[in-house]
Design an enzyme around this catalytic site. Structure first.
Site, mmCIF file in Angstrom:
data_model
loop_
_atom_site.group_PDB
_atom_site.id
_atom_site.type_symbol
_atom_site.label_atom_id
_atom_site.label_comp_id
_atom_site.label_asym_id
_atom_site.label_seq_id
_atom_site.Cartn_x
_atom_site.Cartn_y
_atom_site.Cartn_z
ATOM 1 N N LYS A 48 0.798 -1.237 0.000
ATOM 2 C CA LYS A 48 0.000 0.000 0.000
ATOM 3 C C LYS A 48 0.827 1.282 0.000
ATOM 4 O O LYS A 48 0.384 2.346 0.431
ATOM 5 C CB LYS A 48 -1.026 0.062 1.159
ATOM 6 C CG LYS A 48 -1.830 -1.167 1.409
ATOM 7 C CD LYS A 48 -2.237 -1.922 0.194
ATOM 8 C CE LYS A 48 -3.221 -1.224 -0.699
ATOM 9 N NZ LYS A 48 -3.386 -1.996 -1.986
ATOM 10 N N SER A 49 2.027 1.179 -0.539
ATOM 11 C CA SER A 49 2.917 2.347 -0.567
ATOM 12 C C SER A 49 3.016 2.990 -1.941
ATOM 13 O O SER A 49 3.772 3.937 -2.123
ATOM 14 C CB SER A 49 4.326 1.928 -0.118
ATOM 15 O OG SER A 49 4.286 1.421 1.186
ATOM 16 N N GLY A 50 2.302 2.452 -2.936
ATOM 17 C CA GLY A 50 2.401 3.016 -4.282
ATOM 18 C C GLY A 50 3.023 2.048 -5.271
ATOM 19 O O GLY A 50 3.505 2.454 -6.328
ATOM 20 N N THR A 51 2.982 0.765 -4.942
ATOM 21 C CA THR A 51 3.575 -0.285 -5.775
ATOM 22 C C THR A 51 2.982 -0.273 -7.187
ATOM 23 O O THR A 51 3.715 -0.359 -8.180
ATOM 24 C CB THR A 51 3.279 -1.671 -5.155
ATOM 25 O OG1 THR A 51 3.238 -1.542 -3.739
ATOM 26 C CG2 THR A 51 4.282 -2.697 -5.582
ATOM 27 N N HIS A 114 7.636 -7.581 -1.772
ATOM 28 C CA HIS A 114 7.446 -6.847 -0.514
ATOM 29 C C HIS A 114 8.455 -7.347 0.542
ATOM 30 O O HIS A 114 8.390 -6.943 1.689
ATOM 31 C CB HIS A 114 6.040 -7.062 0.038
ATOM 32 C CG HIS A 114 4.934 -6.436 -0.769
ATOM 33 N ND1 HIS A 114 4.991 -5.158 -1.263
ATOM 34 C CD2 HIS A 114 3.713 -6.921 -1.132
ATOM 35 C CE1 HIS A 114 3.852 -4.877 -1.906
ATOM 36 N NE2 HIS A 114 3.079 -5.923 -1.842
ATOM 37 N N ARG A 268 -7.695 3.663 -5.403
ATOM 38 C CA ARG A 268 -8.684 4.309 -4.523
ATOM 39 C C ARG A 268 -8.565 5.802 -4.714
ATOM 40 O O ARG A 268 -8.851 6.318 -5.775
ATOM 41 C CB ARG A 268 -8.473 3.847 -3.070
ATOM 42 C CG ARG A 268 -9.652 4.109 -2.148
ATOM 43 C CD ARG A 268 -9.370 3.610 -0.738
ATOM 44 N NE ARG A 268 -8.288 4.326 -0.093
ATOM 45 C CZ ARG A 268 -8.428 5.413 0.658
ATOM 46 N NH1 ARG A 268 -9.616 5.911 0.887
ATOM 47 N NH2 ARG A 268 -7.372 6.015 1.205
HETATM 48 P P1 A3P Z 1 -5.001 4.977 -1.327
HETATM 49 O O1 A3P Z 1 -5.650 3.785 -0.725
HETATM 50 O O2 A3P Z 1 -4.471 5.946 -0.319
HETATM 51 O O3 A3P Z 1 -5.841 5.653 -2.341
HETATM 52 P P2 A3P Z 1 -0.168 -0.294 -3.659
HETATM 53 O O4 A3P Z 1 -0.123 -0.065 -5.118
HETATM 54 O O5 A3P Z 1 1.185 -0.390 -3.021
HETATM 55 O O6 A3P Z 1 -1.072 -1.420 -3.309
HETATM 56 O O7 A3P Z 1 -0.784 1.035 -3.025
HETATM 57 C C1 A3P Z 1 -2.119 1.388 -3.258
HETATM 58 C C2 A3P Z 1 -2.253 2.877 -3.050
HETATM 59 O O8 A3P Z 1 -1.680 3.559 -4.172
HETATM 60 C C3 A3P Z 1 -3.702 3.303 -2.974
HETATM 61 O O9 A3P Z 1 -3.705 4.459 -2.133
HETATM 62 C C4 A3P Z 1 -3.995 3.656 -4.420
HETATM 63 O O10 A3P Z 1 -5.104 4.498 -4.600
HETATM 64 C C5 A3P Z 1 -2.692 4.344 -4.814
HETATM 65 N N1 A3P Z 1 -2.457 4.329 -6.267
HETATM 66 C C6 A3P Z 1 -2.694 3.321 -7.151
HETATM 67 N N2 A3P Z 1 -2.373 3.704 -8.389
HETATM 68 C C7 A3P Z 1 -1.927 4.972 -8.311
HETATM 69 C C8 A3P Z 1 -1.469 5.919 -9.282
HETATM 70 N N3 A3P Z 1 -1.414 5.616 -10.562
HETATM 71 N N4 A3P Z 1 -1.088 7.134 -8.843
HETATM 72 C C9 A3P Z 1 -1.135 7.453 -7.532
HETATM 73 N N5 A3P Z 1 -1.560 6.604 -6.573
HETATM 74 C C10 A3P Z 1 -1.962 5.380 -6.950
#
Ligand code: A3P
Length: 302
Positions: A48-51, A114, A268
């Site tokens: 959930k860090s922007g992967t 991860h 999200r």
């Molecule tokens: P939020 O739940 O705060 O919206 P991961 O990809 O590590 O699973 O992290 C998911 C988070 O990254 C979610 O954050 C999601 O909305 C955000 N995210 C996914 N795609 C993105 C994008 N293209 N640009 C910015 N944030 C993104």
């Protein structure tokens, strides 16, 4: 191996990190069977860090240097989800085998993980592969994780699950936890070996996207040419990989990943500071105290 329960079941500790049994088997399979190539690129993060974003950007950067953007073939991001394009080593490729078929990956092979750096590094040893880590403010990670868990369990957004997630974050006993050790392993790795480990921050990717995507391109060895910059290539990649664009693609609206999760679950709000809307001052204080203790002397500032 001591074990304890998380929201989806028992967790086991291996090399300082907590895993569900099937993921741990994937980690062991990976450590046993993975044969590195010098050009491998690994995208790493705490969940959930922007992967998803980092995967999309990296795919788009490399695709552009393959120069196929002008052909009639659809862009890979149009036909597959970023997680399908850049699979996880431990939860996808090596989950059930130590000898997966990797022949479909052309060089540079793109994988993700991860796992903390020391666990990842076991088969890589002195391989000159490139590792990119994306780090995000832990409070936003917590809230993102909470929403993700509710969506995964197909439950209404439930405050008690936020409390449970906070407890697991603070104790460090959670899937791929402790968060702090995960981040610090890559932070230290990036300080020791700037050529091979790049430490990125979600917040900087949001606040200065063009500068960060150029930094990523340079690190990966495919910097933007002057011509590309003048032609608006940076902005095109940022637009293609924006949350709005990715989440509106058919594959991400209706598709499912190999482990049967809806692709849409990874998109999200994508905002910095959403945690302010959900965490109480007490919860924030608790996290602030841990941040202070864990990052003291590391040079890492949130
Ligand atoms: P939020 O739940 O705060 O919206 P991961 O990809 O590590 O699973 O992290 C998911 C988070 O990254 C979610 O954050 C999601 O909305 C955000 N995210 C996914 N795609 C993105 C994008 N293209 N640009 C910015 N944030 C993104």
């Amino acid at each position: 191996l001591p074990s304890t329960n998380d929201f989806l079941g028992k967790l086991y500790n291996y090399q300082g990190c907590w895993y569900y049994p099937n993921t741990l088997q994937g980690v062991l399979n990976f450590q046993k069977g993975f044969k590195p190539q010098e050009t491998d690129i690994i995208l790493a993060s705490y969940p959930k860090s922007g992967t998803t974003w980092l995967k999309a950007l990296t795919v788009a950067l490399l695709e552009r240097s393959k120069n196929s953007s002008s052909s009639d073939v659809p862009h890979p991001l149009q036909s597959d989800n970023p997680h399908g394009l850049v699979p996880f080593l431990e939860t996808n490729l090596y989950l059930n085998t130590s000898t997966p078929d990797l022949t479909k990956f052309s060089s540079p092979r793109l994988f993700s993980t991860h796992m903390p750096l020391h666990t990842l590094k076991v088969p890589f040893k002195d391989s000159p592969c490139k590792i990119v880590y994306v780090c995000r403010n832990v409070k936003d990670v917590l809230v993102s994780q909470w929403y993700f868990r509710c969506a995964y369990l197909q439950k209404e957004v439930d405050k008690s699950l936020l409390e449970t997630s906070l407890d697991s974050l603070c104790s460090g006993v959670g899937y791929f936890g402790p968060f702090w050790e995960n981040v610090l392993s890559y932070w230290r790795g990036s300080l020791e070996d700037t050529e091979h480990v790049l430490f990125m921050r979600y917040e900087e990717m949001k606040s200065e996207p063009a500068a960060q995507v150029k930094r990523l391109a340079e690190f990966l060895g495919c910097p933007f040419t002057e011509e590309e910059e003048e032609g608006g290539s940076v902005d095109k990649i940022l637009e293609l990989c924006s949350l709005r664009s990715l989440s509106s693609m058919e594959i991400n609206k209706t598709g499912k990943s190999s482990n049967n999760m809806h692709n849409s679950i990874f998109f999200r709000k994508g905002e910095v500071g959403d945690s302010k809307n959900h965490l109480t001052p007490e919860m924030e204080n608790k996290i602030d105290m841990i941040i202070k203790e864990k990052y003291n002397g590391s040079g890492l500032i949130f």
